[in-house]
Design a protein around this motif. Structure first.
Motif, short mmCIF file in Angstrom:
data_model
loop_
_atom_site.label_atom_id
_atom_site.label_comp_id
_atom_site.label_asym_id
_atom_site.label_seq_id
_atom_site.Cartn_x
_atom_site.Cartn_y
_atom_site.Cartn_z
N VAL A 1 0.84 -1.19 0.00
CA VAL A 1 0.00 0.00 0.00
C VAL A 1 0.88 1.24 0.00
O VAL A 1 2.04 1.20 0.43
CB VAL A 1 -0.95 0.06 1.22
N LEU A 2 0.33 2.33 -0.48
CA LEU A 2 0.93 3.64 -0.33
C LEU A 2 0.12 4.39 0.71
O LEU A 2 -1.10 4.55 0.58
CB LEU A 2 0.91 4.41 -1.65
N LEU A 3 0.78 4.85 1.78
CA LEU A 3 0.10 5.65 2.78
C LEU A 3 -0.24 7.02 2.20
O LEU A 3 0.23 7.40 1.13
CB LEU A 3 1.00 5.79 4.02
N GLY A 4 -1.06 7.77 2.93
CA GLY A 4 -1.55 9.04 2.42
C GLY A 4 -0.45 9.99 2.00
O GLY A 4 -0.52 10.61 0.92
N ALA A 5 0.59 10.13 2.83
CA ALA A 5 1.67 11.05 2.49
C ALA A 5 2.43 10.58 1.26
O ALA A 5 2.82 11.38 0.41
CB ALA A 5 2.62 11.20 3.68
N GLY A 6 2.64 9.28 1.14
CA GLY A 6 3.34 8.75 -0.02
C GLY A 6 2.57 8.94 -1.31
O GLY A 6 3.13 9.31 -2.34
N LEU A 7 1.26 8.71 -1.25
CA LEU A 7 0.44 8.88 -2.45
C LEU A 7 0.39 10.34 -2.86
O LEU A 7 0.37 10.67 -4.05
CB LEU A 7 -0.97 8.34 -2.18
N SER A 8 0.40 11.24 -1.88
CA SER A 8 0.40 12.67 -2.19
C SER A 8 1.68 13.07 -2.92
O SER A 8 1.64 13.80 -3.92
CB SER A 8 0.26 13.47 -0.89
N VAL A 9 2.84 12.59 -2.45
CA VAL A 9 4.10 12.90 -3.12
C VAL A 9 4.12 12.31 -4.52
O VAL A 9 4.54 12.97 -5.48
CB VAL A 9 5.29 12.36 -2.29
N LEU A 10 3.66 11.07 -4.66
CA LEU A 10 3.65 10.43 -5.98
C LEU A 10 2.79 11.22 -6.96
O LEU A 10 3.16 11.42 -8.12
CB LEU A 10 3.13 9.00 -5.86
N SER A 11 1.64 11.69 -6.49
CA SER A 11 0.75 12.48 -7.35
C SER A 11 1.39 13.79 -7.76
O SER A 11 1.16 14.29 -8.87
CB SER A 11 -0.57 12.75 -6.62
N ASP A 12 2.19 14.37 -6.86
CA ASP A 12 2.86 15.62 -7.16
C ASP A 12 3.99 15.41 -8.17
O ASP A 12 4.17 16.22 -9.08
CB ASP A 12 3.42 16.22 -5.86
N LEU A 13 4.71 14.31 -8.01
CA LEU A 13 5.82 14.04 -8.93
C LEU A 13 5.35 13.65 -10.33
O LEU A 13 5.99 13.99 -11.33
CB LEU A 13 6.70 12.92 -8.37
N PHE A 14 4.24 12.93 -10.37
CA PHE A 14 3.72 12.44 -11.65
C PHE A 14 2.24 12.84 -11.77
O PHE A 14 1.35 12.03 -11.49
CB PHE A 14 3.85 10.91 -11.74
N PRO A 15 1.97 14.07 -12.16
CA PRO A 15 0.57 14.52 -12.21
C PRO A 15 -0.29 13.62 -13.08
O PRO A 15 0.09 13.23 -14.18
CB PRO A 15 0.70 15.92 -12.83
N GLY A 16 -1.43 13.26 -12.53
CA GLY A 16 -2.39 12.44 -13.26
C GLY A 16 -2.14 10.95 -13.20
O GLY A 16 -2.94 10.17 -13.72
N ILE A 17 -1.07 10.51 -12.52
CA ILE A 17 -0.75 9.08 -12.54
C ILE A 17 -1.77 8.26 -11.77
O ILE A 17 -2.08 7.12 -12.14
CB ILE A 17 0.68 8.82 -12.01
N VAL A 18 -2.32 8.81 -10.69
CA VAL A 18 -3.30 8.07 -9.91
C VAL A 18 -4.55 7.83 -10.75
O VAL A 18 -5.09 6.71 -10.80
CB VAL A 18 -3.64 8.81 -8.61
N GLU A 19 -5.02 8.85 -11.41
CA GLU A 19 -6.19 8.72 -12.27
C GLU A 19 -5.90 7.78 -13.45
O GLU A 19 -6.77 7.01 -13.88
CB GLU A 19 -6.63 10.09 -12.78
N GLU A 20 -4.68 7.84 -13.95
CA GLU A 20 -4.28 6.95 -15.05
C GLU A 20 -4.35 5.49 -14.60
O GLU A 20 -4.86 4.63 -15.33
CB GLU A 20 -2.86 7.32 -15.47
N MET A 21 -3.86 5.21 -13.41
CA MET A 21 -3.90 3.84 -12.90
C MET A 21 -5.33 3.41 -12.61
O MET A 21 -5.71 2.26 -12.84
CB MET A 21 -3.02 3.70 -11.67
#
Length: 530
Positions: free
Chosen positions: A79-99
Motif C-alpha cells: 500500500v501507499l500511505l496518504g503522504a506517499g500517495l500525495s508525493v507520488l501524485s505531485d511528482l507524476f501529475p495524473g498518474i493516480v487517475e491513469e492507474m
C-alpha cells in the motif's frame, strides 16, 4: 533491450522537465542505483536538477506489469500511505487517475478498509485519505513508464554497480563502476550518486573502502515471514472490492493476514507470522493457516476461492536503520535513501511511502543548495531523511518490540508508549475523532503530537477507566463483536471535524460524504463490504 550511449557528465545535454518549477542546484549528471520505487521517484526528482540522470539496475526490467526476479517482495500486498500517495501524485501529475482508469481501485482508506487491530474492528468513516488498491507490479510499471518518458533520464537494466568512483583525496564521489553481461568493466562519471538499491545496499562497504566509518545501525530482530498468493474471488464476491486486514495482537498472537482486491478483479492474499510461526507453502497448509489467525473472515473468504498462483514466500529478519546522519564525516555527492537507509517491518506498509518522502526531501535539499557543487548536500540530506524517518521507525518498532521475543533497544518510554498505543487502537473502534487523528499520524501526514492533543489524552484516560470497570467477559465480547451501526449525522459531523484537523493536506476529498450505516468487516457469505 536497446540502450542509449553512455556519456560522461562533460558531454551532457538535453532538456530537463520543469513541471514543478525551477530553482536550486543545476548539475550535469547524476546516477541512481536501483530502479525500484525509491530509485524511480529519486530519478524523477533528480531530472529537474541535472542535465542527465542514469538509473542502473541489475535486474532485467520488464516492459509490462510483471514480477521482477530481484524484487521478491513484489508478489505481496503493498500500500501507499496518504503522504506517499500525495508525493507520488505531485511528482507524476495524473498518474493516480491513469492507474484508476487502467483497473486500480481508488477508495477511501478509513471508510472502505475492514481492519482488525488490537482486538477490535476499526470504525469506518469518510476520512478523505485516498487508498489506491493495485498490485505492486502494476504501480511500479506505471511509475517506471513515466520515468522512461523523461527526455533526460536513461535506464540501464541488467547492469551491476560494483563500486563507487571517488576523487584522489577521497572526499568526493565522482561516479560508479559498472559491469554488464558480455562486456568488461565500465564506469559512469557523475556529480551525485543516489543509492536506492534496497536492503542489499553495499554503501557501508563502499564507504569503508573509501576510508570512512560505517554508519551506526539500529536493529529490531522480528523474524517475520510472508506467504502470498493471488486468487480469483468466488462468483458472489466478483466486482465487490475488499481490503481486509487482521493484525496479530502481541504478545500472544503472532499470525496475521491481508486480503486486497487489485486490478483484474483478483485478490492478493498475504499471510504472515513472527518468530518461527511462518505460513506453510503447500495449498492445504496455506488455507489452514488462515484459520488460525485472530478472526475467521479471511479464511471464510479464501476457502472457496480459486488460487491463480503458487504460494510465494518473503522473509524479513529485522527492522534495520542505518544512521548515515550520525557519521563523523560524509562522502560528498553520495545520498542513500529508501530501504538502503531504513527497512521497516513490511506489515505496516511504510516502505514505499518513506521512499517517496525521501525523494521529496532530496528535492528540497537540492533546491536549497548554494553554489554549483554538491558540497554539504550529503550531510544535510541524510539529516533531513533521518528526521522524517523518526516517526515511521518509532511506530513500527514500538509495535514490534511488544513481542518479548524481539531483540532491540527498548527506550525508557517504551512501556508507556505501548500502553498508550493500545488504548488508542481500542478507542478507534468507536471514537472516530480520536481514530481520525491517529490516522493522520499513521499515514505520515501529521506528527506524533497530533495524538497527544488534550482532547485525545482525556479520551484515552477515560477509555482506560471505563475499560477497567467493565467485567472481563463483557470487555472481551465487545472487542470481538464489531459495532454494526453508526448514526449518519454523527459520522458526517466527525468527518467534517477530521477534515479540519487534516488541514487540507489530504488533497483528494470533496468534503465529507453522508453515508448510511455500514458494517465493519466483510461478511463471509453474501455481499461483502470493506
Amino acid at each position: 533491450m536497446e540502450r542509449k550511449p553512455v556519456m560522461s557528465s562533460s558531454s551532457s545535454g538535453g532538456s530537463r522537465p520543469d513541471a514543478r518549477g525551477t530553482g536550486g542546484f543545476r548539475g550535469g549528471h547524476a546516477v541512481v542505483i536501483g530502479a525500484s520505487m525509491a530509485g524511480l521517484v529519486s530519478a524523477r526528482v533528480l531530472a529537474e536538477h541535472f542535465a542527465r540522470v542514469t538509473v542502473v539496475d541489475r535486474d532485467r526490467l520488464p516492459s509490462s506489469p510483471d514480477v521482477r526476479r530481484c524484487v521478491p517482495q513484489g508478489r505481496h500486498v503493498h500500500v501507499l500511505l496518504g503522504a506517499g500517495l500525495s508525493v507520488l501524485s505531485d511528482l507524476f501529475p495524473g498518474i493516480v487517475e491513469e492507474m484508476a482508469s487502467g483497473g486500480a481501485l481508488l477508495r477511501d482508506f478509513s471508510e472502505q478498509i475492514a481492519w482488525y487491530h488490537c482486538g477490535v474492528w476499526k470504525a469506518q468513516f469518510a476520512s478523505g485519505i485516498r487508498l489506491l488498491q493495485c498490485s505492486r507490479v502494476f504501480l511500479e510499471h506505471h511509475v517506471r513508464q513515466r520515468v522512461r518518458s523523461l527526455p533526460n533520464v536513461e535506464i540501464l537494466d541488467e547492469t551491476t554497480v560494483s563500486g563507487l568512483r571517488v576523487s584522489a583525496d577521497r572526499a568526493w564521489v565522482t561516479g560508479v563502476y559498472i559491469e554488464r553481461p558480455g562486456s568488461g568493466p565500465d564506469e559512469l562519471t557523475a556529480e551525485l550518486v543516489a543509492d536506492a538499491s534496497g536492503r542489499g545496499s553495499q554503501a557501508p562497504q563502499w564507504l569503508e573502502a573509501a576510508g570512512y566509518a560505517r554508519p551506526p545501525e539500529s536493529k529490531v530482530q522480528i523474524d517475520i515471514a510472508y506467504v502470498s498468493r493471488i486468487y480469483r474471488p468466488p462468483e458472489r464476491y466478483r466486482h465487490s472490492p475488499l481490503f481486509l486486514v487482521i493484525y496479530p495482537r502481541p504478545p500472544g498472537q503472532k499470525r496475521g493476514g491481508f486480503l486486497f482486491s487489485v486490478e483484474g478483479d483478483r485478490w492478493y492474499v498475504s499471510l504472515s507470522g513472527y518468530f518461527g510461526e511462518h505460513p506453510p507453502l503447500d495449498d492445504a497448509g496455506f488455507v489452514e493457516f488462515s484459520r488460525t489467525i485472530a478472526r475467521p473472515e479471511l479464511h471464510e473468504l479464501i476457502k472457496d476461492a480459486e488460487p491463480l498462483t503458487a504460494p510465494a514466500v518473503y522473509r524479513f529478519p529485522a527492522d534495520r536503520r542505518r544512521h548515515f546522519e550520525r557519521m563523523p564525516r560524509h562522502l560528498e555527492g553520495l545520498a542513500v535513501l529508501g530501504d538502503a537507509a531504513c527497512a521497516f517491518d513490511p506489515i505496516f506498509g511504510q516502505g514505499m511511502s518513506v521512499a517517496c518522502l525521501g525523494a521529496s526531501a532530496l528535492d528540497r535539499c537540492l533546491r536549497e543548495q548554494a553554489g554549483r557543487d554538491v558540497r554539504g548536500l550529503a550531510e544535510r540530506f541524510q539529516r533531513e531523511l533521518a528526521s522524517l524517518t523518526d516517526l515511521p521507525w518509532r511506530l513500527a518498532t514500538t509495535e514490534d518490540l511488544s513481542f518479548p521475543e524481539a531483540t532491540g533497544e527498548r527506550p525508557f518510554w517504551f512501556g508507556a508508549m505501548r500502553w498508550y498505543n493500545r488504548k488508542l487502537a481500542e478507542l478507534s473502534a468507536y471514537d472516530t475523532a480520536v481514530y481520525g487523528r491517529w490516522l493522520l499520524v499513521l499515514h505520515l501526514i501529521r506528527g506524533l503530537a497530533t495524538c497527544f492533543a488534550p482532547s485525545v489524552v482525556l479520551a484515552v484516560l477515560g477509555h482506560a477507566v471505563r475499560s477497567a470497570l467493565v467485567a472481563p467477559e463483557a470487555r472481551a465480547r465487545g472487542m470481538v463483536e464489531p459495532l454494526r451501526k453508526s448514526d449518519p449525522q454523527t459520522r458526517a459531523l466527525v468527518t467534517s471535524s477530521f477534515t479540519r484537523v487534516a488541514g487540507g493536506q489530504l488533497g483528494a476529498t470533496s468534503g465529507p460524504r453522508r453515508r448510511g450505516p455500514r458494517r465493519r468487516g466483510p461478511r463471509p457469505r453474501g455481499h461483502a463490504h470493506a
